[in-house]
Design an enzyme around this catalytic site. Structure first.
Site, PDB file in Angstrom:
ATOM      1  CD  GLU B  73      -1.781  -2.314   1.278  1.00 10.55           C
ATOM      2  OE1 GLU B  73      -0.681  -2.604   1.798  1.00 10.55           O
ATOM      3  OE2 GLU B  73      -2.600  -3.150   0.888  1.00 10.55           O
ATOM      4  CG  HIS B 143     -12.000  -7.510   5.817  1.00 10.16           C
ATOM      5  ND1 HIS B 143     -11.335  -8.266   6.743  1.00 10.16           N
ATOM      6  CD2 HIS B 143     -11.365  -7.724   4.638  1.00 10.16           C
ATOM      7  CE1 HIS B 143     -10.362  -8.922   6.158  1.00 10.16           C
ATOM      8  NE2 HIS B 143     -10.345  -8.619   4.879  1.00 10.16           N
TER       9      HIS B 143
END
Lengths: 392, 340
Positions: B73, B143
């Site tokens: 990322e 999540h």
């Protein structure tokens, strides 16, 4: 490619239709590739019948447990995200056999089987997955977050690669707490090929080498980072060489004896203060990345079936035991049946528990304040106070 | 819920039934077609992405423009900033907003400050980061997070979160073309469940503008993203009790449309703000504080913030944790009672 040949065996007793040899020596030539190492694991290893039986029991329990998780997930008894380990059982079992419980182990979210190896029971693992209070982490963690303090198992992390710098810290603590000259407990951080290019891993490798930490960087290379194959996400896929000047070793992750002997060698190297080592396990996962991923949009079904028929770690171990005269197909089949039953019993046991009460929502956010109980809400956490609600 | 399209840069007359991920896909398609420098990348993007948002784009525009990146990322964000700094349009996907934290340094320290620190010589305005966010029913710790308030505290960035397919496509195209770096959050629970007739062509919606979805006289109710639907239900429950609520979707969080909310609160005198993120230092704190400053004498009751609790996002207790319609209904009733 990695063939296991029986070299000698000792037949001690013969009873009924089973030959029961108790010890044999196995050939591991070709199971290891080394990098910047002067020595290597042994080419032959001796193992007893009891040892292999223990490995088989653990691995088969792992396999049945993961298949049970698949069924329970589809039955919607397990919610959330669920990442299954079937296909990779030899890696966890071999590492567990070579290391002791003093060695720290930290891994990724694909951690059900490591939880089992490190002191968890099938009912505790399933209980956690069902979200029941008798689960291994009291239902606070779920599938990705298994821990076991008594067995030095640090989990169970959600973010890819995040476990590796933490592993470096564990290794540092092990070194710090060991008198100089003594063998140190090691710290092993397991992560996947997808994680191997995370920046924080390079950072940890530098620290581990600089300070000669007893750390094992263990890459479980199952060929895919979620949906992207290694040649499409990694410019360099010889993961055991990724430590640059950190020595490395690649081993056949489908061969329990190779993993065990290889890890024995690695543990000794690191425990004696030689610094870290990179370990690459060649392995494969049968399921997709998680239960939300069918695993067939980026992989050939033939590839999965082929791996199952030629490289399955359980079949390999069974064949090894039969060839060594440790057992025969009938006995092994009987054991499988027993383990299947045991796992079913454990699942039933797990289902007898129930979810925790709502007060568990806010427990353990912070540490215990000396004057208050663990589960009293800290004053600065805003929670609903129904008594003060001004609704008429 | 109907949407009034305030600004349409190109008249789009044909509509097509689309869900959120199809609308996002359509926006990306338009962006790739109308700007040759546009690249779309992120983890698993090439095969269509884990939420199908990039379906078919690699086939149509090729490997050089639509590609999968490694799992990194921080690298993805930095790489996107560099490309944008050279004038290109970079649309980077972070697979789940929960994974955005390794990129936080790049976004806060590089992307946000690029124009300022170079005296306007350089900028990375061509940067858009897309990230699915929010609760999905079973996401657990990693999540389900809504990290918008980490970014709203960073001048130099823009933060946008749409609530529907029509607004998503329009706001995404506006974000891509905006000359400032934009963090575009997509409420993942709406990817399949939100369906509308979306204009097929090229159109934009104005950034920094809130939308009054329903007019009312008694209470101003403010939210963004998927929470807007929860608030709609709470408003319906309130309507049955004779309480008329004015429902506002902020759409843009940085900068946010202070004037629209202030005008509404001056009319109603009461404000309820709701979001999934934990209450302490969540974005509702900013809205509450600013409205308190601007509308002090119009307020008839304390401003209510109905948010997630101050714990990590739980898996097991999600239903209790999220600010559902009942909690919001209670808040609406309580401010009305207070003001009597």
């Amino acid at each position: 490619m990695f063939a296991l040949r029986r070299v000698t065996h000792n037949v001690v007793t013969r009873s009924r239709c089973m030959s029961t040899a108790t010890e044999a020596t196995f050939d591991l030539t070709g199971s290891f590739d080394t990098y910047k190492l002067d020595s290597a694991p042994e080419n032959t290893v001796t193992a007893t019948r009891d040892e292999l039986m223990d490995h088989f029991k653990l691995m088969y329990t792992m396999r049945r447990m993961e298949i049970t998780c698949d069924n329970e997930y589809k039955a919607r008894n397990i919610r959330g995200f669920c990442h299954l380990y079937d296909g990779q059982e030899a890696v966890a079992t071999g590492i567990n056999a070579a290391l002791t419980v003093e060695d720290s182990w930290i891994t990724s979210y694909r951690c059900h089987c490591v939880a089992l190896a490190r002191g968890g029971s099938v009912s505790e693992v399933l209980g956690e997955l069902f979200g029941f209070k008798d689960g291994l982490t009291k239902a606070k963690g779920g599938s990705m977050h298994f821990y076991n303090k008594a067995h030095n198992f640090y989990g169970g992390q959600g973010i890819v690669g995040a476990q590796v710098p933490v592993g470096a810290g564990l290794a540092f603590a092990n070194k710090y707490n060991t008198p100089p000259g003594d063998d140190m407990p090691v710290a092993i951080a397991c992560y996947g090929d997808g994680a191997a290019n995370q920046g924080q891993i390079w950072e940890s490798a530098n620290m581990a080498m600089l300070w000669k930490l007893p750390m094992i960087f263990c890459i479980e290379n199952n060929q895919y980072g979620m949906g992207t194959s290694i040649d499409r996400h990694s410019s360099h896929s010889e993961y055991y060489k990724m430590g640059n000047h950190i020595p490395g070793i690649k081993m056949d992750g489908m061969n329990i004896l190779a993993v065990k002997e290889g890890m024995r060698f690695v543990k000794e190297y690191c425990a004696k203060g030689n610094g870290p080592m990179y370990v690459e396990m060649s392995t494969y996962r049968y399921h997709g990345h998680s239960m939300s991923d069918p695993g067939t949009t980026y992989r050939n079904r033939d590839e999965i079936a082929n791996t199952r028929s030629t490289r399955d770690p359980l079949e390999f171990l069974k064949k090894t035991m039969i060839d060594a005269g440790f057992s025969d197909a009938e006995e092994l089949k009987k054991m499988e049946k027993e383990i299947r039953k045991e796992v079913q019993e454990e699942v039933k046991k797990a289902k007898q528990s129930s979810p925790p009460g709502i007060e568990d929502l806010h427990t353990f956010v912070y540490s215990k304040d000396g004057t208050k109980e663990n589960d009293e809400i800290q004053p600065f956490i805003r929670m609903p106070d129904y008594a003060k609600s001004i609704v008429a | 819920m109907t949407t009034s399209l305030r600004t349409i840069s190109t008249q789009a007359t044909k509509h097509k039934r689309m869900n959120l991920f199809t609308a996002i896909n359509s926006a990306l398609d338009v962006a790739l077609a109308t700007d040759d420098s546009t690249i779309v990348f992120g983890e698993d993007v090439a095969f269509g992405g884990v939420f199908r948002c990039t379906n078919g784009l690699n086939e149509r525009y090729g490997d050089e423009r639509v590609f999968s990146s490694p799992l990194t990322e921080q690298g993805i964000a930095g790489f996107a900033i560099g490309y944008a700094a050279m004038g290109g349009t970079a649309i980077a996907e972070i697979q789940f907003a929960d994974y955005i934290f390794p990129a936080l340094d790049q976004l806060v320290n590089e992307a946000a400050k690029f124009r300022y620190r170079s005296g306007n010589q350089w900028n990375c305005g061509g940067l858009t980061i897309r990230a699915p966010c929010g609760a999905v029913g079973h996401g657990g710790h990693y999540h389900s997070q809504s990290p918008e308030s980490y970014f709203t505290n960073t001048p130099g960035l823009r933060v946008v979160m749409p609530r529907s397919p029509i607004t998503a496509k329009g706001l995404l195209l506006a974000s891509i073309r905006c000359p400032d770096p934009v963090i575009f959050f997509e409420p993942k629970v709406l990817y399949r469940s939100a369906v509308e007739d979306v204009p097929e062509g090229d159109y934009e919606l104005e950034l920094g503008k809130a939308e009054v979805i329903k007019e009312g006289a008694d209470v101003t109710v403010v939210g963004w993203g998927a929470q807007v639907y929860v608030l709609e239900k709470a408003c319906e429950m309130a309507a049955k009790e004779g309480i008329s609520c004015e429902l506002i979707d902020l759409q843009s969080l940085l900068p946010w449309d202070v004037d629209t909310v202030a005008a509404s609160v001056e009319k109603t005198g009461k404000l309820v703000i709701s979001h999934e993120a934990p209450i302490t230092s969540g974005f509702a704190a900013e809205v509450s504080s600013t409205i308190q400053e601007q509308c002090f004498f119009s307020l008839e009751a304390p401003i209510q913030r109905i948010c997630g609790y101050d714990t990590p996002f739980p898996l097991l207790f999600e239903k209790v944790y999220v600010p559902d319609e009942l909690r919001n209904f209670e808040a609406i009733k309580s401010v009305v009672e207070y003001s009597k």
